[in-house]
Design a protein around this motif. Structure first.
Motif, PDB file in Angstrom:
ATOM      1  N   GLN A  99      27.610   5.639  24.181  1.00 55.03           N
ATOM      2  CA  GLN A  99      27.053   4.302  23.694  1.00 55.03           C
ATOM      3  C   GLN A  99      28.209   3.415  24.095  1.00 55.03           C
ATOM      4  O   GLN A  99      28.158   2.157  23.792  1.00 55.03           O
ATOM      5  CB  GLN A  99      26.449   4.349  22.355  1.00 55.03           C
ATOM      6  N   GLY A 100      29.346   3.741  24.434  1.00 54.64           N
ATOM      7  CA  GLY A 100      30.466   2.913  24.545  1.00 54.64           C
ATOM      8  C   GLY A 100      31.454   2.811  23.463  1.00 54.64           C
ATOM      9  O   GLY A 100      32.267   1.802  23.534  1.00 54.64           O
ATOM     10  N   ARG A 103      34.837   3.818  24.265  1.00 47.57           N
ATOM     11  CA  ARG A 103      35.685   2.533  25.154  1.00 47.57           C
ATOM     12  C   ARG A 103      36.005   1.391  24.045  1.00 47.57           C
ATOM     13  O   ARG A 103      37.110   0.747  24.389  1.00 47.57           O
ATOM     14  CB  ARG A 103      34.777   2.327  26.138  1.00 47.57           C
ATOM     15  N   ARG A 104      34.955   1.033  23.417  1.00 42.62           N
ATOM     16  CA  ARG A 104      35.162  -0.259  22.599  1.00 42.62           C
ATOM     17  C   ARG A 104      36.328  -0.038  21.400  1.00 42.62           C
ATOM     18  O   ARG A 104      37.354  -0.798  21.233  1.00 42.62           O
ATOM     19  CB  ARG A 104      33.905  -0.803  21.960  1.00 42.62           C
TER      20      ARG A 104
END
Length: 193
Positions: A99-100, A103-104
């Motif tokens: 869901q990213g 990365r975030r």
């Protein structure tokens, strides 16, 4: 939406729960083990979570306020190494993967590092067989510079470690390819490698 912030001693129970989950689920991804940390007193965990500026454990929280991902940013203490920070202990709850969130969280941590004027680079070690993590780090601007054979050893055998560095924008060259990278693709007006 995910909320990201630096953890404090008040987050000790939630951090310990997620950390132990990670150590149980992905034992080869960490230098420590579940057995080593399972009986750690909550007061000791809380003491470890005391932030020092941008340095400490950063966490991502889901919409219900549940801690779902963590990433530590540590400072090298020796004067000649103080230009480096170390990314450590990255873990995302399996229910939040894809869901990213990672990365975030990592983009947040790298942005915090950029905002610390004394830093020139962020380093990390990742299990060489963890191709998904390596790809994520490379997409955020980390460059692999070497592999340590049998860096960790346990009942499953030897585990190689790939060492990576992310030179921070505008801070001068790092060893290896002379490049400035962008931890989120275009945050600094350049495309990361």
């Amino acid at each position: 939406m995910t909320t990201i912030r630096l953890l404090s001693a008040d987050d000790a129970a939630d951090f310990q729960h997620l950390r132990l989950q990670g150590l149980r689920e992905c034992p080869t991804a960490f230098a420590s083990s579940h057995a080593e940390e399972a009986d750690e007193p909550l007061a000791a965990v809380a003491a470890r979570l005391q932030p020092d500026g941008v340095f400490g454990v950063h966490g991502a929280f889901d919409d219900n306020g549940r801690l779902v991902a963590v990433a530590g940013l540590g400072r090298e203490r020796m004067r000649r190494l103080a230009h480096k920070a170390v990314l450590w202990g990255v873990y995302v709850d399996p229910a939040m993967r894809g869901q990213g969130v990672a990365r975030r969280l990592l983009a947040w941590v790298l942005t915090q590092a950029v905002n610390e004027p004394s830093l020139r680079q962020v380093t990390l070690g990742v299990e060489s067989a963890n191709h998904a993590a390596r790809a994520l780090y490379e997409s955020l601007g980390f460059i692999a510079w070497g592999t340590e054979p049998a860096a960790a050893w346990d009942e499953l055998g030897a585990h190689d470690e790939t060492w990576m560095v992310c030179p921070l924008p505008g801070r001068g060259p790092a060893p290896g390819p002379a490049t400035e990278v962008d931890p989120v693709g275009n945050l600094f007006g350049r495309r990361g490698r």
